[in-house]
Design a protein around this motif. Structure first.
Motif, PDB file in Angstrom:
ATOM      1  N   GLN A   1     -59.444 -32.752  97.730  1.00  0.00           N
ATOM      2  CA  GLN A   1     -59.443 -31.642  96.302  1.00  0.00           C
ATOM      3  C   GLN A   1     -57.888 -31.503  96.438  1.00  0.00           C
ATOM      4  O   GLN A   1     -56.997 -30.282  95.562  1.00  0.00           O
ATOM      5  CB  GLN A   1     -59.455 -29.941  97.547  1.00  0.00           C
ATOM      6  CG  GLN A   1     -60.827 -30.359  98.311  1.00  0.00           C
ATOM      7  CD  GLN A   1     -61.035 -28.333  99.074  1.00  0.00           C
ATOM      8  OE1 GLN A   1     -59.658 -28.041  99.451  1.00  0.00           O
ATOM      9  NE2 GLN A   1     -61.917 -28.307  98.937  1.00  0.00           N
ATOM     10  N   SER A   2     -57.523 -32.623  96.505  1.00  0.00           N
ATOM     11  CA  SER A   2     -55.991 -33.511  95.392  1.00  0.00           C
ATOM     12  C   SER A   2     -55.739 -32.883  94.002  1.00  0.00           C
ATOM     13  O   SER A   2     -56.431 -33.081  93.662  1.00  0.00           O
ATOM     14  CB  SER A   2     -55.477 -34.640  95.779  1.00  0.00           C
ATOM     15  OG  SER A   2     -55.846 -35.484  95.741  1.00  0.00           O
ATOM     16  N   GLU A   3     -54.051 -32.741  93.854  1.00  0.00           N
ATOM     17  CA  GLU A   3     -54.182 -32.777  92.487  1.00  0.00           C
ATOM     18  C   GLU A   3     -55.206 -33.427  91.327  1.00  0.00           C
ATOM     19  O   GLU A   3     -55.528 -32.603  90.424  1.00  0.00           O
ATOM     20  CB  GLU A   3     -52.544 -32.622  92.042  1.00  0.00           C
ATOM     21  CG  GLU A   3     -52.458 -32.027  90.932  1.00  0.00           C
ATOM     22  CD  GLU A   3     -50.698 -32.336  90.969  1.00  0.00           C
ATOM     23  OE1 GLU A   3     -49.818 -32.098  91.914  1.00  0.00           O
ATOM     24  OE2 GLU A   3     -50.288 -32.022  89.865  1.00  0.00           O
ATOM     25  N   SER A   4     -55.177 -34.199  91.619  1.00  0.00           N
ATOM     26  CA  SER A   4     -55.709 -35.851  90.690  1.00  0.00           C
ATOM     27  C   SER A   4     -57.424 -35.828  90.579  1.00  0.00           C
ATOM     28  O   SER A   4     -57.823 -36.506  89.496  1.00  0.00           O
ATOM     29  CB  SER A   4     -56.064 -37.278  91.663  1.00  0.00           C
ATOM     30  OG  SER A   4     -56.276 -37.239  92.479  1.00  0.00           O
TER      31      SER A   4
ATOM     32  N   GLY B   1     -62.175 -29.407 103.753  1.00  0.00           N
ATOM     33  CA  GLY B   1     -61.496 -29.662 102.517  1.00  0.00           C
ATOM     34  C   GLY B   1     -59.491 -30.688 102.922  1.00  0.00           C
ATOM     35  O   GLY B   1     -59.069 -29.499 103.319  1.00  0.00           O
ATOM     36  N   TYR B   2     -59.585 -31.394 101.643  1.00  0.00           N
ATOM     37  CA  TYR B   2     -57.513 -31.270 102.052  1.00  0.00           C
ATOM     38  C   TYR B   2     -57.115 -32.158 100.588  1.00  0.00           C
ATOM     39  O   TYR B   2     -57.971 -31.990  99.500  1.00  0.00           O
ATOM     40  CB  TYR B   2     -57.708 -32.535 103.266  1.00  0.00           C
ATOM     41  CG  TYR B   2     -58.471 -34.399 102.363  1.00  0.00           C
ATOM     42  CD1 TYR B   2     -59.359 -33.779 103.064  1.00  0.00           C
ATOM     43  CD2 TYR B   2     -57.906 -35.466 102.301  1.00  0.00           C
ATOM     44  CE1 TYR B   2     -60.308 -35.435 102.732  1.00  0.00           C
ATOM     45  CE2 TYR B   2     -58.716 -36.433 101.953  1.00  0.00           C
ATOM     46  CZ  TYR B   2     -59.974 -36.559 101.676  1.00  0.00           C
ATOM     47  OH  TYR B   2     -60.556 -37.786 101.687  1.00  0.00           O
ATOM     48  N   GLY B   3     -56.376 -31.321 100.803  1.00  0.00           N
ATOM     49  CA  GLY B   3     -55.197 -31.304  99.716  1.00  0.00           C
ATOM     50  C   GLY B   3     -53.990 -30.861  99.840  1.00  0.00           C
ATOM     51  O   GLY B   3     -53.178 -30.698 100.830  1.00  0.00           O
ATOM     52  N   ALA B   4     -53.422 -29.630  99.182  1.00  0.00           N
ATOM     53  CA  ALA B   4     -51.990 -28.990  99.322  1.00  0.00           C
ATOM     54  C   ALA B   4     -52.461 -28.779 101.213  1.00  0.00           C
ATOM     55  O   ALA B   4     -51.470 -28.500 101.727  1.00  0.00           O
ATOM     56  CB  ALA B   4     -52.355 -27.550  98.717  1.00  0.00           C
ATOM     57  N   SER B   5     -53.239 -28.064 101.343  1.00  0.00           N
ATOM     58  CA  SER B   5     -53.376 -27.870 103.184  1.00  0.00           C
ATOM     59  C   SER B   5     -54.482 -28.716 102.874  1.00  0.00           C
ATOM     60  O   SER B   5     -55.590 -29.449 102.667  1.00  0.00           O
ATOM     61  CB  SER B   5     -53.568 -26.823 103.035  1.00  0.00           C
ATOM     62  OG  SER B   5     -54.663 -26.173 103.026  1.00  0.00           O
ATOM     63  N   VAL B   6     -54.891 -28.760 104.878  1.00  0.00           N
ATOM     64  CA  VAL B   6     -56.371 -29.634 105.335  1.00  0.00           C
ATOM     65  C   VAL B   6     -56.822 -28.043 106.398  1.00  0.00           C
ATOM     66  O   VAL B   6     -56.268 -27.517 107.419  1.00  0.00           O
ATOM     67  CB  VAL B   6     -56.236 -30.542 106.305  1.00  0.00           C
ATOM     68  CG1 VAL B   6     -57.240 -31.029 107.370  1.00  0.00           C
ATOM     69  CG2 VAL B   6     -55.456 -31.483 106.111  1.00  0.00           C
TER      70      VAL B   6
ATOM     71  N   ASP C   1     -55.323 -29.014  93.718  1.00  0.00           N
ATOM     72  CA  ASP C   1     -54.045 -29.465  94.657  1.00  0.00           C
ATOM     73  C   ASP C   1     -53.703 -29.730  95.563  1.00  0.00           C
ATOM     74  O   ASP C   1     -53.786 -30.242  96.314  1.00  0.00           O
ATOM     75  CB  ASP C   1     -54.184 -27.225  94.879  1.00  0.00           C
ATOM     76  CG  ASP C   1     -52.364 -26.609  94.567  1.00  0.00           C
ATOM     77  OD1 ASP C   1     -51.378 -27.788  94.054  1.00  0.00           O
ATOM     78  OD2 ASP C   1     -52.605 -25.596  95.062  1.00  0.00           O
ATOM     79  N   GLY C   2     -52.130 -30.613  95.263  1.00  0.00           N
ATOM     80  CA  GLY C   2     -51.244 -30.741  96.474  1.00  0.00           C
ATOM     81  C   GLY C   2     -51.456 -32.633  96.682  1.00  0.00           C
ATOM     82  O   GLY C   2     -52.214 -33.193  95.386  1.00  0.00           O
ATOM     83  N   ASN C   3     -51.507 -33.451  97.692  1.00  0.00           N
ATOM     84  CA  ASN C   3     -50.991 -34.312  97.859  1.00  0.00           C
ATOM     85  C   ASN C   3     -52.961 -35.135  98.031  1.00  0.00           C
ATOM     86  O   ASN C   3     -53.360 -34.296  98.499  1.00  0.00           O
ATOM     87  CB  ASN C   3     -50.188 -35.094  98.372  1.00  0.00           C
ATOM     88  CG  ASN C   3     -48.950 -35.085  98.192  1.00  0.00           C
ATOM     89  OD1 ASN C   3     -48.635 -34.542  97.122  1.00  0.00           O
ATOM     90  ND2 ASN C   3     -48.081 -34.917  99.011  1.00  0.00           N
ATOM     91  N   THR C   4     -52.629 -36.345  98.775  1.00  0.00           N
ATOM     92  CA  THR C   4     -54.122 -36.644  99.365  1.00  0.00           C
ATOM     93  C   THR C   4     -53.936 -36.910 101.165  1.00  0.00           C
ATOM     94  O   THR C   4     -54.171 -37.873 101.770  1.00  0.00           O
ATOM     95  CB  THR C   4     -54.591 -38.019  98.948  1.00  0.00           C
ATOM     96  OG1 THR C   4     -54.828 -37.822  97.791  1.00  0.00           O
ATOM     97  CG2 THR C   4     -56.520 -38.193  99.191  1.00  0.00           C
ATOM     98  N   PRO C   5     -53.513 -35.223 101.833  1.00  0.00           N
ATOM     99  CA  PRO C   5     -54.045 -35.964 103.470  1.00  0.00           C
ATOM    100  C   PRO C   5     -55.021 -36.291 104.164  1.00  0.00           C
ATOM    101  O   PRO C   5     -55.791 -35.429 105.520  1.00  0.00           O
ATOM    102  CB  PRO C   5     -53.373 -34.588 103.955  1.00  0.00           C
ATOM    103  CG  PRO C   5     -53.541 -33.497 102.955  1.00  0.00           C
ATOM    104  CD  PRO C   5     -53.832 -34.384 101.649  1.00  0.00           C
TER     105      PRO C   5
ATOM    106  N   SER D   1     -63.155 -38.885  98.236  1.00  0.00           N
ATOM    107  CA  SER D   1     -61.916 -39.329  97.048  1.00  0.00           C
ATOM    108  C   SER D   1     -61.774 -39.744  96.272  1.00  0.00           C
ATOM    109  O   SER D   1     -62.628 -40.995  96.114  1.00  0.00           O
ATOM    110  CB  SER D   1     -60.983 -39.467  98.354  1.00  0.00           C
ATOM    111  OG  SER D   1     -59.151 -39.511  98.062  1.00  0.00           O
ATOM    112  N   ASP D   2     -60.755 -39.916  95.732  1.00  0.00           N
ATOM    113  CA  ASP D   2     -60.324 -40.412  94.500  1.00  0.00           C
ATOM    114  C   ASP D   2     -59.821 -40.989  94.602  1.00  0.00           C
ATOM    115  O   ASP D   2     -58.452 -42.133  93.417  1.00  0.00           O
ATOM    116  CB  ASP D   2     -60.600 -39.070  93.457  1.00  0.00           C
ATOM    117  CG  ASP D   2     -58.924 -38.665  93.432  1.00  0.00           C
ATOM    118  OD1 ASP D   2     -58.654 -38.515  94.406  1.00  0.00           O
ATOM    119  OD2 ASP D   2     -58.707 -38.609  91.766  1.00  0.00           O
ATOM    120  N   GLY D   3     -58.965 -41.324  95.789  1.00  0.00           N
ATOM    121  CA  GLY D   3     -57.580 -42.599  95.959  1.00  0.00           C
ATOM    122  C   GLY D   3     -57.320 -42.394  97.027  1.00  0.00           C
ATOM    123  O   GLY D   3     -57.676 -42.291  97.845  1.00  0.00           O
ATOM    124  N   ALA D   4     -56.285 -43.243  97.437  1.00  0.00           N
ATOM    125  CA  ALA D   4     -55.784 -43.181  98.609  1.00  0.00           C
ATOM    126  C   ALA D   4     -54.875 -42.233  99.270  1.00  0.00           C
ATOM    127  O   ALA D   4     -54.521 -41.018  98.766  1.00  0.00           O
ATOM    128  CB  ALA D   4     -55.180 -44.779  98.933  1.00  0.00           C
TER     129      ALA D   4
END
Lengths: 267, 261
Positions: free
Chosen positions: A21-24, A72-77, A119-123, A154-157
């Protein structure tokens, strides 16, 4: 033979969906899915897959053959349902929307469990660690049952380290019927060059991220390959891994279908 | 005495077929989804067994419709079965659409139900010493066994133990899904003589029978003995639990129609 335990109400199976659920994920999809974001396409795919699992459990009352967790993982897990919930509870938690097919005008009830978030990174490492805790607890309560299946899209690393470490810990969790399975899907912004269920690293481009996904993806067990062929008409090589890379949305849906088709008629 | 009289006398000497039914261990009796029917006809008996696909909703009702319709008016071609399945399927859909179903069951109802089917007509000989005849229709992996003492005379369909349970052919309640029925339907025929035994069995039980017939140890006699017991259902249940516990029989709905001539 592993991955062959009967699945019934006394011996249920479980799925964990790990959802980027990261920003990208706010980026637009390519091809047939153009016009909506990757987050929307992924939420649509997972809601559809959850609905299919639920319908499989309807006799017509819901029998709890499966338990599901969504992380879900992005701004939080975070866990969407506070850990695993049985399908009978999934049915109660659905938000029903009426969708009208623009071509035919036909209205259909569409259950929603997961909304699009970006929203956020990809943790991803933290998400894999959370999944490991869930499946370890599940296996301790179901030591002889069909092993847990974790599907990560996911869409990224990963932005919080090397996911291989936590992936190894996750797939080290075993019931007597086999080790937990980890399947991975990389949702691409481009329409071409998808790699589905590769059986060797040589089949992949010289891309660090593709090789990492291959490394952490489980080999699809024979029983699931047979069912994928019989039920979905989808042929997978004997050492094919549960991985789709640089994939369009339809390939992600196929991964979800194959990942959750792990039993014949249940009962 | 005319032809009719001789035949009636012959029928009366024949023991009645009997049916044993057992739901999957752990399931409620109401969740049993096989069906078996026996009907006496002018010339002998009609037996049918259908096994509702557990992935479907209201599969037991569909299995009952198919088996009952076979014993009432047997059919032998894919076209005839398709026609009958279409009519029954419409009724099945209408009957269950009257229920107040939740949204997920409404969606599943649209997928329809499915079942395997084995049906046989056994024609009695006009005279006791003569041979009788039989004809059977099969779709899927429910099976007919014709036994003479401990030997298998014929099995239909003739499946080996490894061929059970992997995507069997099915009769669907949704007409559009029956387009490949001709490929999945098989008809066989044979003759029989007094003392032969006919067994219809649902898939897991048929696999057990085939395995034990192949071993040549006469284990099928134990099944005949169960059916002859006063509390046959209970004896069958105990036997099935024992075999399932030993890993020799899959936990499933089990149904057997036994006719010892």
């Amino acid at each position: 033979m592993t991955y062959s335990a009967d699945i019934d109400r006394k011996h249920p199976a479980c799925f964990v969906f790990l959802v980027d659920q990261s920003e990208s994920m706010a980026e637009q999809c390519a091809g047939a899915e153009a016009g909506r974001s990757k987050a929307e396409a992924l939420a649509f795919g997972i809601n559809g897959n959850l609905n299919e699992i639920l319908i499989r459990c309807s006799k017509p009352e819901i029998r709890d053959y499966f338990h599901v967790a969504v992380i879900g993982y992005g701004a939080s897990v975070h866990s969407e349902f506070s850990g695993f919930i049985p399908m009978s509870e999934m049915a109660l938690r659905a938000r029903i929307e009426i969708k009208v097919d623009p071509r035919t005008g036909a209205a259909a009830k569409s259950p929603i469990w997961l909304d699009a978030v970006a929203d956020g990174n990809t943790p991803m490492c933290a998400a894999l660690a959370a999944a490991r805790s869930l499946v370890a607890e599940w296996v301790s309560e179901h030591p002889k049952d069909f092993p847990p299946i974790v599907i990560n899209i996911s869409d990224g690393a990963a932005t919080d380290g090397d996911p291989a470490v936590n992936a190894r810990l996750l797939t080290a969790v075993s019931s007597t019927d086999g080790a937990a399975l980890l399947f991975n899907g990389h949702l691409s912004s481009v329409e071409s060059g998808a790699i589905e269920f590769p059986s060797a690293a040589e089949n992949l481009p010289a891309d660090k991220y593709a090789l990492k996904m291959f490394e952490i993806s489980s080999v699809i067990p024979e029983s699931m390959r047979t069912l994928a062929a019989n039920k979905l008409g989808f042929s997978i090589k004997p050492s094919g891994r549960g991985m789709v890379f640089n994939a369009n949305f339809q390939a992600i849906v196929t991964l979800l279908e194959i990942g959750t088709t792990m039993s014949g008629p249940v009962g | 005495m005319g032809q009719f009289g001789r035949m009636s006398e012959s029928v009366q000497r024949i023991a009645k077929p009997y049916v044993l039914k057992l739901p999957k261990a752990g399931n409620m009796p109401a969740e049993y989804e096989d069906a078996a029917f026996v009907q006496r006809s002018f010339s002998g008996f009609r037996l049918a067994l259908a096994d509702g696909a557990s992935a479907a909703v209201f599969a037991g009702a569909w299995a009952r419709m198919l088996a009952r319709t076979f014993v009432r008016r047997p059919f032998w071609t894919a076209a005839a079965l398709r026609y009958r399945a279409q009519k029954l399927g419409q009724f099945w859909r209408w009957q269950h659409a009257q229920l107040e179903l939740p949204w997920y069951a409404e969606q599943k109802l649209a997928d329809g139900a499915a079942a395997t089917l084995i049906g046989v007509t056994i024609t009695l000989p006009a005279q006791r010493a003569a041979a009788g005849s039989w004809q059977s229709l099969a779709v899927g992996d429910a099976c007919l066994f014709q036994m003479r003492d401990r030997a298998l005379v014929q099995m239909h369909p003739d499946l080996n133990p490894a061929e059970f349970g992997t995507a069997p052919a099915l009769v669907y309640s949704v007409a559009a899904r029956n387009h490949r029925l001709a490929r999945g339907l098989a008809v066989a025929a044979g003759s029989w003589r007094m003392g032969d035994t006919f067994v219809l069995a649902s898939d897991a039980l048929a696999k057990w029978i085939r395995t034990h017939v192949d071993s040549g140890q006469g284990a099928l006699q134990s099944l005949y003995a169960l059916a002859a017991e006063p509390a046959a259902e209970s004896a069958f249940s105990q036997w099935a639990l024992q075999e399932q516990g030993a890993g020799r029989l899959k936990n499933d709905d089990h149904t057997m129609v036994l006719y010892q001539t």
